[in-house]
Write an enzyme that holds these catalytic residues in place. Structure first.
Site, PDB file in Angstrom:
ATOM      1  N   ASP A 147     -10.692   4.700   9.550  1.00  0.00           N
ATOM      2  CA  ASP A 147     -10.298   5.081   8.192  1.00  0.00           C
ATOM      3  C   ASP A 147      -9.680   6.476   8.235  1.00  0.00           C
ATOM      4  O   ASP A 147      -9.600   7.095   9.306  1.00  0.00           O
ATOM      5  CB  ASP A 147     -11.480   5.038   7.217  1.00  0.00           C
ATOM      6  CG  ASP A 147     -11.050   4.530   5.836  1.00  0.00           C
ATOM      7  OD1 ASP A 147     -10.113   5.128   5.267  1.00  0.00           O
ATOM      8  OD2 ASP A 147     -11.625   3.558   5.334  1.00  0.00           O
ATOM      9  N   HIS A 181      -5.094  -6.042  -0.743  1.00  0.00           N
ATOM     10  CA  HIS A 181      -4.888  -6.186  -2.195  1.00  0.00           C
ATOM     11  C   HIS A 181      -4.552  -4.856  -2.850  1.00  0.00           C
ATOM     12  O   HIS A 181      -4.068  -4.825  -3.982  1.00  0.00           O
ATOM     13  CB  HIS A 181      -6.114  -6.836  -2.855  1.00  0.00           C
ATOM     14  CG  HIS A 181      -7.314  -5.938  -2.945  1.00  0.00           C
ATOM     15  ND1 HIS A 181      -8.263  -6.072  -3.925  1.00  0.00           N
ATOM     16  CD2 HIS A 181      -7.717  -4.898  -2.170  1.00  0.00           C
ATOM     17  CE1 HIS A 181      -9.205  -5.157  -3.760  1.00  0.00           C
ATOM     18  NE2 HIS A 181      -8.897  -4.439  -2.709  1.00  0.00           N
TER      19      HIS A 181
END
EC number: 2.1.1.-
Length: 433
Positions: A284, A335
């Site tokens: 991340d 998404h």
């Protein structure tokens, strides 16, 4: 022969609720699980139904939720629509206030406090506390078993047991709700834009940065977002158990899984606990990995998994540095991004994906309107709206997913789409042939 009388929708929903309530009550009686009660006699801790409850019992609970929702819609007068709608922002405002001043933490889980005691300890005005707490009580947060005496409800006690719910509450009230209210202004200002810096999020938070750049630059925002992610992951629809049980991980053997955009590693930790042969690399942005490191220093990973999980900083808009892993996991990632940018994320993986390796996408596959229960569709539409407000993106139907994947590289194909029971997300298995 008498003509059969067809039940009206009102009778149909009422019968469904009655039959399902009987199913749950019978199960609780036979299994010894506490009966559901509105006076808190069933206790403050534990689930409404245990994870071991039979599928028929959990289905009965879902039936009650859906049928009662539809029943309220059916009997609500049009003139009552807006007055009823005013309740929800006030519930959220009350919850934010209570969490900000840490009122739930001042009440013993199994005891009581007076309003005066709470106001004195929290250093807040007594009349404000009374009004705000009583608003929250109408939404089943806290109880007032006797006049001016405050106790926990099952819901508010859960906030004490799980402190990160406070972060989620503040993220919802201070960030998500203001974003939703800026959608009109965003449309008026930018129209049909797909830019990540021309969103309702930008207007609400007063920033020119895209969401994830803002996230990496603002520790307080990161803390709230991490609390949100932790709890969304643990909720039923997005529970990690659907990832753990929804795919045949054991068949991978001694495999390496790259958890792309894996935040603080909650998905990898859950998988590592269930599959001892798997190793994980959680990736991340630097700010997120820094927060993750701080959290691990406070609460170390279990010894059984710590040696099999590593963390590294990586921007998924840059080429994937881990070559030839067995699985590249993208859970609740794509998404967030437009068709073009989601394609770029996948394209950055392709050079590192060996023949026969998998890309596992766990994300919402939006159903066609009217094909799922209203209560389920409403939550999915919330996600769709949130994507619009935050990223100028949207949730995708399965044909859109296939178009996205096949447009990235001719060698990628969808092997299967798995829809775990009870999950709001599907697992899309992509292989490189």
């Amino acid at each position: 022969m008498a003509e059969e009388i067809k039940l009206t929708p009102l009778e149909t929903f009422a019968q469904a609720i009655s039959a399902s309530a009987k199913t749950i009550a019978t199960y609780c009686r036979d299994s010894g699980h506490p009966q559901l009660s509105d006076d808190n006699s069933s206790g403050l801790t534990g689930d409404v139904l245990p994870p071991s409850a039979p599928q028929a019992v959990t289905a009965a609970r879902q039936t009650i939720l859906e049928a009662s929702y539809r029943l309220q819609q059916l009997v609500t007068e049009p003139s009552q629509y807006l007055p009823r709608l005013t309740v929800y922002p006030q519930h959220l405002a009350a919850l934010r206030w209570l969490c900000h001043f840490r009122i739930p933490e001042l009440i013993p889980v199994q005891g009581t406090r007076t309003y005066y005691e709470l106001a004195t300890e929290a250093k807040v005005p007594l009349h404000q506390l009374q009004s705000i707490a009583r608003m929250a009580i109408t939404g089943s947060f806290l109880r007032e078993p006797e006049p001016n005496i405050v106790a926990h409800s099952r819901t508010s006690a859960h906030f004490v047991e799980n402190p990160s719910l406070r972060d989620w509450t503040l993220f919802l009230a201070e960030d998500t709700a203001p974003m939703a209210m800026k959608l009109v202004e965003a449309t008026e200002k930018w129209g049909d834009t797909r830019s990540k810096t021309e969103t309702a999020f930008n207007l609400a938070l007063g920033t020119d940065l895209a969401f994830f750049k803002y996230l990496s630059s603002n520790p307080q925002f990161t803390q709230k977002f991490s609390g949100y992610m932790k709890n969304v992951t643990a909720s039923e629809g997005t529970s990690i158990k659907h990832l753990v049980n929804g795919f045949d991980w054991a068949s991978l053997g001694n495999a390496i899984v790259v958890d792309v955009g894996g935040s603080t590693g909650h998905a990898s930790i859950a998988l590592a606990e269930s599959f001892p042969d798997l190793k994980f690399i959680v990736q991340d942005l630097p700010m997120v990995t820094s927060t993750s490191k701080d959290n691990r220093e406070k609460t170390p990973l279990p010894e059984t998994v710590a040696s099999r999980i590593s963390f590294e900083s990586h921007d998924f808009f840059k080429p994937q540095p881990v070559q030839n892993a067995d699985v590249y996991l993208l859970r609740m990632i794509l998404h967030d991004w437009s068709f073009k940018e989601a394609g770029e994320i996948l394209a950055n993986l392709v050079p590192s994906v060996k023949q026969g390796a998998r890309i596992l996408i766990m994300d919402t596959v939006l159903p066609r309107h009217g094909t799922v229960p209203v209560t389920e569709e409403a939550l999915l539409r919330v996600r769709d709206m949130t994507m619009m407000e935050t990223f100028n993106s949207h949730e995708r139907e399965i044909d859109e997913w296939k178009d996205l994947i096949q447009g990235v590289h001719t060698g990628l194909r969808v092997q299967q789409v798995i829809q775990p029971a009870g999950s709001s997300m599907a697992i899309i298995e992509v292989v490189r042939g």
